[in-house]
Motif scaffolding. Sequence first.
Motif, PDB file in Angstrom:
ATOM      1  N   GLU A  40      22.272 -23.437  21.028  1.00  0.00           N
ATOM      2  CA  GLU A  40      22.992 -23.792  19.801  1.00  0.00           C
ATOM      3  C   GLU A  40      24.410 -23.261  19.836  1.00  0.00           C
ATOM      4  OE1 GLU A  40      20.701 -22.340  16.507  1.00  0.00           O
ATOM      5  OE2 GLU A  40      19.078 -23.775  16.827  1.00  0.00           O
ATOM      6  N   LEU A  41      24.551 -21.993  20.311  1.00  0.00           N
ATOM      7  CA  LEU A  41      25.888 -21.405  20.403  1.00  0.00           C
ATOM      8  C   LEU A  41      26.763 -22.161  21.406  1.00  0.00           C
ATOM      9  CD1 LEU A  41      25.223 -17.569  20.224  1.00  0.00           C
ATOM     10  CD2 LEU A  41      26.327 -19.001  18.510  1.00  0.00           C
ATOM     11  N   ARG A  42      26.166 -22.555  22.521  1.00  0.00           N
ATOM     12  CA  ARG A  42      26.932 -23.325  23.508  1.00  0.00           C
ATOM     13  C   ARG A  42      27.389 -24.656  22.920  1.00  0.00           C
ATOM     14  NH1 ARG A  42      25.398 -22.811  29.682  1.00  0.00           N
ATOM     15  NH2 ARG A  42      25.488 -20.559  29.818  1.00  0.00           N
ATOM     16  N   ALA A  43      26.440 -25.288  22.209  1.00  0.00           N
ATOM     17  CA  ALA A  43      26.828 -26.575  21.609  1.00  0.00           C
ATOM     18  C   ALA A  43      27.929 -26.368  20.583  1.00  0.00           C
ATOM     19  CB  ALA A  43      25.615 -27.228  20.975  1.00  0.00           C
ATOM     20  N   GLU A  44      27.763 -25.330  19.748  1.00  0.00           N
ATOM     21  CA  GLU A  44      28.781 -25.032  18.730  1.00  0.00           C
ATOM     22  C   GLU A  44      30.090 -24.624  19.386  1.00  0.00           C
ATOM     23  OE1 GLU A  44      30.288 -24.746  14.997  1.00  0.00           O
ATOM     24  OE2 GLU A  44      28.249 -25.385  15.438  1.00  0.00           O
ATOM     25  N   LEU A  45      29.967 -23.777  20.408  1.00  0.00           N
ATOM     26  CA  LEU A  45      31.165 -23.338  21.133  1.00  0.00           C
ATOM     27  C   LEU A  45      31.833 -24.526  21.816  1.00  0.00           C
ATOM     28  CD1 LEU A  45      32.857 -20.900  21.937  1.00  0.00           C
ATOM     29  CD2 LEU A  45      31.369 -20.611  23.912  1.00  0.00           C
ATOM     30  N   GLY A  46      30.982 -25.392  22.355  1.00  0.00           N
ATOM     31  CA  GLY A  46      31.534 -26.591  23.007  1.00  0.00           C
ATOM     32  C   GLY A  46      32.268 -27.464  22.009  1.00  0.00           C
ATOM     33  N   ARG A  47      31.712 -27.686  20.844  1.00  0.00           N
ATOM     34  CA  ARG A  47      32.383 -28.512  19.834  1.00  0.00           C
ATOM     35  C   ARG A  47      33.681 -27.872  19.404  1.00  0.00           C
ATOM     36  NH1 ARG A  47      27.113 -29.267  17.904  1.00  0.00           N
ATOM     37  NH2 ARG A  47      27.344 -27.590  16.410  1.00  0.00           N
ATOM     38  N   GLU A  78      32.446 -38.564  25.772  1.00  0.00           N
ATOM     39  CA  GLU A  78      31.322 -37.623  25.808  1.00  0.00           C
ATOM     40  C   GLU A  78      31.164 -37.007  27.183  1.00  0.00           C
ATOM     41  OE1 GLU A  78      28.316 -35.373  24.370  1.00  0.00           O
ATOM     42  OE2 GLU A  78      29.477 -36.725  23.166  1.00  0.00           O
ATOM     43  N   SER A  79      31.207 -37.776  28.229  1.00  0.00           N
ATOM     44  CA  SER A  79      30.997 -37.232  29.560  1.00  0.00           C
ATOM     45  C   SER A  79      32.122 -36.297  29.945  1.00  0.00           C
ATOM     46  CB  SER A  79      30.830 -38.356  30.585  1.00  0.00           C
ATOM     47  OG  SER A  79      32.010 -39.127  30.652  1.00  0.00           O
ATOM     48  N   ARG A  80      33.312 -36.575  29.579  1.00  0.00           N
ATOM     49  CA  ARG A  80      34.434 -35.691  29.876  1.00  0.00           C
ATOM     50  C   ARG A  80      34.303 -34.406  29.085  1.00  0.00           C
ATOM     51  NH1 ARG A  80      39.781 -38.723  28.931  1.00  0.00           N
ATOM     52  NH2 ARG A  80      40.794 -36.777  29.415  1.00  0.00           N
ATOM     53  N   GLY A  95      31.537 -32.241  30.569  1.00  0.00           N
ATOM     54  CA  GLY A  95      31.981 -31.638  31.833  1.00  0.00           C
ATOM     55  C   GLY A  95      32.943 -30.501  31.582  1.00  0.00           C
ATOM     56  N   THR A  96      33.838 -30.657  30.650  1.00  0.00           N
ATOM     57  CA  THR A  96      34.803 -29.613  30.338  1.00  0.00           C
ATOM     58  C   THR A  96      34.088 -28.411  29.725  1.00  0.00           C
ATOM     59  OG1 THR A  96      36.445 -31.316  29.911  1.00  0.00           O
ATOM     60  CG2 THR A  96      36.931 -29.134  29.087  1.00  0.00           C
ATOM     61  N   VAL A  97      33.220 -28.656  28.805  1.00  0.00           N
ATOM     62  CA  VAL A  97      32.497 -27.568  28.136  1.00  0.00           C
ATOM     63  C   VAL A  97      31.605 -26.844  29.123  1.00  0.00           C
ATOM     64  CG1 VAL A  97      30.720 -27.069  26.408  1.00  0.00           C
ATOM     65  CG2 VAL A  97      32.588 -28.643  25.865  1.00  0.00           C
ATOM     66  N   ASP A  98      30.892 -27.570  29.954  1.00  0.00           N
ATOM     67  CA  ASP A  98      30.005 -26.914  30.933  1.00  0.00           C
ATOM     68  C   ASP A  98      30.809 -26.082  31.913  1.00  0.00           C
ATOM     69  OD1 ASP A  98      27.714 -27.900  29.786  1.00  0.00           O
ATOM     70  OD2 ASP A  98      27.547 -29.641  31.128  1.00  0.00           O
ATOM     71  N   ARG A  99      31.933 -26.593  32.374  1.00  0.00           N
ATOM     72  CA  ARG A  99      32.791 -25.850  33.298  1.00  0.00           C
ATOM     73  C   ARG A  99      33.281 -24.580  32.618  1.00  0.00           C
ATOM     74  NH1 ARG A  99      36.211 -29.761  34.447  1.00  0.00           N
ATOM     75  NH2 ARG A  99      37.755 -29.048  32.964  1.00  0.00           N
ATOM     76  N   PHE A 100      33.702 -24.668  31.367  1.00  0.00           N
ATOM     77  CA  PHE A 100      34.199 -23.519  30.624  1.00  0.00           C
ATOM     78  C   PHE A 100      33.104 -22.460  30.454  1.00  0.00           C
ATOM     79  CE2 PHE A 100      34.694 -21.455  26.458  1.00  0.00           C
ATOM     80  CZ  PHE A 100      35.850 -20.723  26.712  1.00  0.00           C
ATOM     81  N   ASP A 143      30.317 -17.439  31.851  1.00  0.00           N
ATOM     82  CA  ASP A 143      29.141 -16.710  32.340  1.00  0.00           C
ATOM     83  C   ASP A 143      29.450 -15.926  33.602  1.00  0.00           C
ATOM     84  OD1 ASP A 143      27.399 -17.435  30.344  1.00  0.00           O
ATOM     85  OD2 ASP A 143      26.532 -19.141  31.416  1.00  0.00           O
ATOM     86  N   SER A 144      30.210 -16.483  34.486  1.00  0.00           N
ATOM     87  CA  SER A 144      30.539 -15.766  35.736  1.00  0.00           C
ATOM     88  C   SER A 144      31.420 -14.562  35.456  1.00  0.00           C
ATOM     89  CB  SER A 144      31.179 -16.716  36.747  1.00  0.00           C
ATOM     90  OG  SER A 144      32.442 -17.134  36.268  1.00  0.00           O
TER      91      SER A 144
END
Length: 184
Positions: free
Chosen positions: A137-144, A161-163, A166-171, A176-177
């Motif tokens: 939920e936080l990732r989705a909220e953070l992504g938005r 949506e796909s862009r 991809g941007t949110v997942d990369r971020f 996380d790293s």
Amino acid sequence: MKSALILAAEEVEGVDAVLPHPAEIILGAVAFLLLLFVISKFVTPRFEKLYEERTAKIEGGIEKAEAAQVEAEAALQQYKAQLAEARAESARIRDDARAEAEQIKEELRAQAQEESARIVAQGQAQLEAQRAQIVAELRAELGRNAVELAGRIVGESLEDESRRRGTVDRFLTELDSVSAPAKS
């Protein structure tokens, strides 16, 4: 004087009066022997028989009493043996009951530990699931929020949506790293 004569005559007769007549002595001796014969023939055997019966009864009673005493001793020994056996049996039963109680206690303790471990594992699984849900939920909220901010900063709409994913997942992967080495 007449009375003195009578007294004198009695004195003379008194000497003979003390000695019995010989016929009386013979008759007394015959009667005594006859009485002695009857007593020895009829009375004495009867007394002897009664005496022997009484002696036999007494001796029989003594023998019965001794037999009863021996029997009582045997019964007492048997009772003592049964009592000792019963005490040993009750001690064995008591020991078995204690051992069984210990075994039941250990089984209950093991079951309680298993139940406790299961409940803890279930709680940890629930916490892990809730954590994963909250992180998602936080990732989705953070992504938005990130897409919205990025759209404001860049000035371009990131509606694709796909862009956007991809941007949110990369971020988030970069985030996380960066945070992973800090945790270790």
